[in-house]
Design a protein around this motif. Structure first.
Motif, short mmCIF file in Angstrom:
data_model
loop_
_atom_site.label_atom_id
_atom_site.label_comp_id
_atom_site.label_asym_id
_atom_site.label_seq_id
_atom_site.Cartn_x
_atom_site.Cartn_y
_atom_site.Cartn_z
N LYS A 152 83.69 77.14 77.21
CA LYS A 152 82.56 77.90 77.79
C LYS A 152 82.06 78.96 76.82
N SER A 153 81.93 78.56 75.56
CA SER A 153 81.49 79.51 74.53
C SER A 153 80.28 78.98 73.78
N TRP A 154 79.32 78.46 74.49
CA TRP A 154 78.12 77.92 73.86
C TRP A 154 77.31 79.05 73.27
N ASP A 155 76.98 78.94 71.99
CA ASP A 155 76.18 79.95 71.31
C ASP A 155 75.22 79.22 70.37
N SER A 156 73.94 79.28 70.68
CA SER A 156 72.96 78.54 69.89
C SER A 156 72.88 79.06 68.46
N THR A 157 73.16 80.34 68.25
CA THR A 157 73.11 80.90 66.90
C THR A 157 74.19 80.27 66.03
N ILE A 158 75.38 80.11 66.59
CA ILE A 158 76.47 79.48 65.84
C ILE A 158 76.13 78.02 65.57
N GLY A 159 75.58 77.33 66.57
CA GLY A 159 75.20 75.94 66.40
C GLY A 159 74.13 75.77 65.33
N PHE A 160 73.14 76.65 65.33
CA PHE A 160 72.08 76.60 64.33
C PHE A 160 72.65 76.86 62.93
N ALA A 161 73.56 77.83 62.84
CA ALA A 161 74.18 78.12 61.55
C ALA A 161 74.96 76.91 61.04
N GLY A 162 75.60 76.18 61.94
CA GLY A 162 76.33 74.98 61.55
C GLY A 162 75.42 73.90 61.00
N VAL A 163 74.26 73.73 61.63
CA VAL A 163 73.29 72.74 61.16
C VAL A 163 72.77 73.14 59.78
N VAL A 164 72.48 74.42 59.60
CA VAL A 164 72.00 74.89 58.30
C VAL A 164 73.06 74.67 57.22
N LYS A 165 74.32 74.93 57.56
CA LYS A 165 75.40 74.70 56.59
C LYS A 165 75.50 73.22 56.22
N LYS A 166 75.34 72.36 57.20
CA LYS A 166 75.42 70.92 56.91
C LYS A 166 74.26 70.49 56.01
N LEU A 167 73.08 71.05 56.21
CA LEU A 167 71.97 70.77 55.31
C LEU A 167 72.28 71.28 53.90
N GLY A 168 72.94 72.43 53.84
CA GLY A 168 73.35 72.98 52.55
C GLY A 168 74.33 72.08 51.82
N VAL A 169 75.20 71.42 52.58
CA VAL A 169 76.15 70.47 51.98
C VAL A 169 75.39 69.36 51.29
N PHE A 170 74.34 68.85 51.94
CA PHE A 170 73.58 67.78 51.32
C PHE A 170 72.81 68.27 50.09
N VAL A 171 72.41 69.51 50.10
CA VAL A 171 71.78 70.08 48.89
C VAL A 171 72.79 70.10 47.75
N MET A 172 74.03 70.51 48.06
CA MET A 172 75.08 70.54 47.02
C MET A 172 75.37 69.13 46.50
N ILE A 173 75.40 68.16 47.40
CA ILE A 173 75.63 66.77 46.98
C ILE A 173 74.45 66.30 46.13
N GLY A 174 73.25 66.70 46.50
CA GLY A 174 72.08 66.37 45.69
C GLY A 174 72.17 66.97 44.29
N MET A 175 72.68 68.20 44.22
CA MET A 175 72.87 68.83 42.90
C MET A 175 73.90 68.06 42.09
N ALA A 176 75.00 67.64 42.72
CA ALA A 176 76.02 66.87 42.02
C ALA A 176 75.45 65.54 41.54
#
Length: 179
Positions: free
Chosen positions: A53-77
């Motif tokens: 019972k700890s739903w927090d849209s801010t944390i969820g949004f931050a997770g999505v942004v981090k996952k997009l960042g992972v793909f940016v790092m893979i793109g750099m590699a």
């Protein structure tokens, strides 16, 4: 820029980088496994939020942004590998594999943490390792604790106050322009 616009720009960037990786031909099994782990992490994260019972849209949004960042790092590699290949060397996919493997392990740990918080039985060795990861060498916990004051703040009231202040500032600017 609003958050939605920033997310849109990042999403378009991630699509562009993914397409370039596809054109270069460096998509390998590790990237597919990483995407699968990211989906599993998202699902287990949603289940954890539901169970605890700890739903927090801010944390969820931050997770999505981090996952997009992972793909940016893979793109750099992938770009680095492409550059090395263009000068006649064969990196044998080690740069991309190394970066992708790091993120696969990271996602695996996150999945394990989510499952432990849901209440699934986790072997004691892994559970103790997870607990130790959240502590620094001196034994002090590194978890972020949300301020109880934030729970008492009504977001709608904050938005109304912000709008009123914005209106006052605009009136003040107009008065200064008239003078």
């Amino acid at each position: 820029m609003t958050r939605l616009e920033v997310t849109g720009v990042k999403g378009i960037g991630a699509l562009f980088i993914s397409f370039l990786i596809y054109l270069i031909g460096v998509i390998n099994e590790a990237v597919v496994v990483l995407m699968f782990f990211m989906i599993l992490d998202g699902v287990t994260g949603l289940l954890r939020a539901y169970v605890t019972k700890s739903w927090d849209s801010t944390i969820g949004f931050a997770g999505v942004v981090k996952k997009l960042g992972v793909f940016v790092m893979i793109g750099m590699a992938a770009g680095i590998e492409y550059m090395v290949m263009s000068v006649g060397q064969d990196p044998k996919g080690l740069v991309l594999l190394g970066v992708t493997s790091f993120f696969i392990v990271n996602e695996g740990i996150s999945i394990l943490e989510n499952c432990a918080q849901i209440g699934l039985p986790i072997p004691a060795v892994l559970f103790n390792a997870l607990e130790k990861m959240h502590r620094d060498p001196s034994g002090k916990e590194q978890r972020l604790i949300r301020s109880p004051m934030l729970d008492r703040i009504d977001k709608k009231e904050l938005l109304k106050e912000n709008e009123a202040l914005h209106t006052q500032l605009n009136k003040k600017k107009e008065e200064e322009k008239k003078q």
